[in-house]
Design a protein around this motif. Structure first.
Motif, short mmCIF file in Angstrom:
data_model
loop_
_atom_site.label_atom_id
_atom_site.label_comp_id
_atom_site.label_asym_id
_atom_site.label_seq_id
_atom_site.Cartn_x
_atom_site.Cartn_y
_atom_site.Cartn_z
N LEU A 10 0.83 -1.21 0.00
CA LEU A 10 0.00 0.00 0.00
C LEU A 10 0.86 1.26 0.00
O LEU A 10 0.55 2.23 -0.69
CB LEU A 10 -0.96 -0.01 1.18
N ARG A 11 1.96 1.23 0.76
CA ARG A 11 2.88 2.37 0.75
C ARG A 11 3.49 2.55 -0.64
O ARG A 11 3.66 3.67 -1.11
CB ARG A 11 3.98 2.19 1.80
N TRP A 12 3.81 1.43 -1.31
CA TRP A 12 4.39 1.49 -2.65
C TRP A 12 3.40 2.13 -3.63
O TRP A 12 3.78 3.00 -4.41
CB TRP A 12 4.78 0.09 -3.11
N GLU B 104 2.42 10.84 3.31
CA GLU B 104 1.89 10.77 4.68
C GLU B 104 0.72 9.80 4.80
O GLU B 104 -0.32 10.13 5.38
CB GLU B 104 1.49 12.16 5.16
N ILE B 105 0.85 8.59 4.29
CA ILE B 105 -0.23 7.61 4.37
C ILE B 105 -0.39 7.15 5.82
O ILE B 105 0.57 6.82 6.49
CB ILE B 105 0.02 6.43 3.41
N GLN B 106 -1.63 7.19 6.28
CA GLN B 106 -1.95 6.82 7.65
C GLN B 106 -3.07 5.77 7.65
O GLN B 106 -3.84 5.68 6.69
CB GLN B 106 -2.42 8.03 8.44
N VAL C 259 -9.98 16.62 5.34
CA VAL C 259 -11.36 16.51 5.82
C VAL C 259 -11.37 16.49 7.34
O VAL C 259 -10.43 16.01 7.96
CB VAL C 259 -12.08 15.25 5.26
N PRO C 260 -12.41 17.03 7.96
CA PRO C 260 -12.47 17.07 9.43
C PRO C 260 -12.36 15.68 10.06
O PRO C 260 -12.98 14.73 9.62
CB PRO C 260 -13.85 17.68 9.71
N GLY C 261 -11.52 15.57 11.06
CA GLY C 261 -11.39 14.32 11.81
C GLY C 261 -10.53 13.26 11.15
O GLY C 261 -10.39 12.17 11.69
N ALA C 262 -9.93 13.54 10.02
CA ALA C 262 -9.16 12.52 9.30
C ALA C 262 -7.92 12.09 10.06
O ALA C 262 -7.53 10.94 10.00
CB ALA C 262 -8.78 13.02 7.91
N ARG C 263 -7.31 12.99 10.79
CA ARG C 263 -6.04 12.67 11.44
C ARG C 263 -6.18 12.23 12.89
O ARG C 263 -5.20 11.97 13.56
CB ARG C 263 -5.10 13.86 11.36
N ALA C 264 -7.35 12.11 13.39
CA ALA C 264 -7.53 11.76 14.80
C ALA C 264 -6.99 10.38 15.10
O ALA C 264 -7.49 9.38 14.62
CB ALA C 264 -9.02 11.82 15.16
N ASP C 265 -5.91 10.32 15.87
CA ASP C 265 -5.30 9.07 16.31
C ASP C 265 -5.06 8.09 15.17
O ASP C 265 -5.39 6.91 15.24
CB ASP C 265 -6.18 8.39 17.38
N SER C 266 -4.47 8.58 14.09
CA SER C 266 -4.19 7.75 12.93
C SER C 266 -2.68 7.65 12.73
O SER C 266 -2.07 8.56 12.19
CB SER C 266 -4.85 8.33 11.68
N PRO C 267 -2.08 6.54 13.14
CA PRO C 267 -0.64 6.38 12.99
C PRO C 267 -0.25 6.16 11.53
O PRO C 267 -1.05 5.73 10.72
CB PRO C 267 -0.33 5.15 13.83
N ALA C 268 1.01 6.43 11.23
CA ALA C 268 1.54 6.19 9.89
C ALA C 268 1.44 4.70 9.58
O ALA C 268 1.57 3.87 10.45
CB ALA C 268 2.99 6.66 9.81
N LEU C 269 1.20 4.40 8.30
CA LEU C 269 1.10 3.00 7.88
C LEU C 269 2.47 2.45 7.65
O LEU C 269 3.29 2.86 7.01
CB LEU C 269 0.25 2.87 6.62
N ASN D 104 -8.16 7.99 -6.09
CA ASN D 104 -8.97 6.92 -6.69
C ASN D 104 -8.11 5.77 -7.18
O ASN D 104 -8.47 4.60 -7.03
CB ASN D 104 -9.82 7.47 -7.83
N ARG D 105 -6.95 6.07 -7.76
CA ARG D 105 -6.05 5.01 -8.21
C ARG D 105 -5.51 4.21 -7.03
O ARG D 105 -5.36 3.00 -7.11
CB ARG D 105 -4.92 5.60 -9.04
N LEU D 106 -5.20 4.92 -5.94
CA LEU D 106 -4.76 4.22 -4.73
C LEU D 106 -5.86 3.30 -4.21
O LEU D 106 -5.60 2.15 -3.86
CB LEU D 106 -4.35 5.22 -3.64
N ALA D 107 -7.08 3.78 -4.17
CA ALA D 107 -8.20 2.98 -3.68
C ALA D 107 -8.38 1.71 -4.52
O ALA D 107 -8.59 0.62 -3.98
CB ALA D 107 -9.48 3.80 -3.67
N LEU D 108 -8.27 1.84 -5.83
CA LEU D 108 -8.42 0.68 -6.71
C LEU D 108 -7.28 -0.31 -6.50
O LEU D 108 -7.50 -1.51 -6.33
CB LEU D 108 -8.48 1.11 -8.17
N GLY D 109 -6.06 0.19 -6.50
CA GLY D 109 -4.90 -0.68 -6.29
C GLY D 109 -4.92 -1.34 -4.92
O GLY D 109 -4.58 -2.52 -4.77
#
Length: 87
Positions: A23-25, A34-36, A77-87, A56-61
C-alpha cells in the motif's frame, strides 16, 4: 480488473496493516504522501494535486492487493487525522 464499490466488504484494519508495504508502494507511485491508517481501516493520505485522481487510483490498487474495499480519504477533511498512525 477488479471493481470495488462502497457496498463491497470493507477491509478490516488488521487486513490493511498486513499489506502495508504494498500500500505504501502504491501511494508513493501515485505521488501521495503521509499515508496513515485510521482505527476503522480507512487510509488517510495527503494529496497536493487537484481532484482525486491519485486517491482513486490508490483505492483501486489497494482493493486489488487486500482483496476488499478500502476507504481512502485525504487529510483535509475534518477528523481525518484523529489518532491515525503512519502505515
Amino acid at each position: 480488473m477488479m471493481r470495488s464499490v462502497v457496498g463491497d466488504r470493507k477491509a478490516a484494519r488488521e487486513e490493511v496493516r498486513a499489506h502495508a508495504e504494498g500500500l505504501r508502494w502504491i501511494a508513493a507511485d501515485q505521488g501521495l504522501a503521509e499515508i496513515q491508517l485510521r482505527y476503522d481501516g480507512a487510509l488517510i493520505v495527503h494529496d497536493d494535486a487537484p481532484g482525486y485522481h491519485q486517491v482513486n487510483r490508490l483505492a483501486l490498487g489497494a482493493a486489488q492487493i487486500v482483496g476488499a474495499y478500502l476507504h481512502v480519504i485525504t487529510d483535509d477533511v475534518p477528523g481525518a487525522r484523529a489518532d491515525s498512525p503512519a502505515l
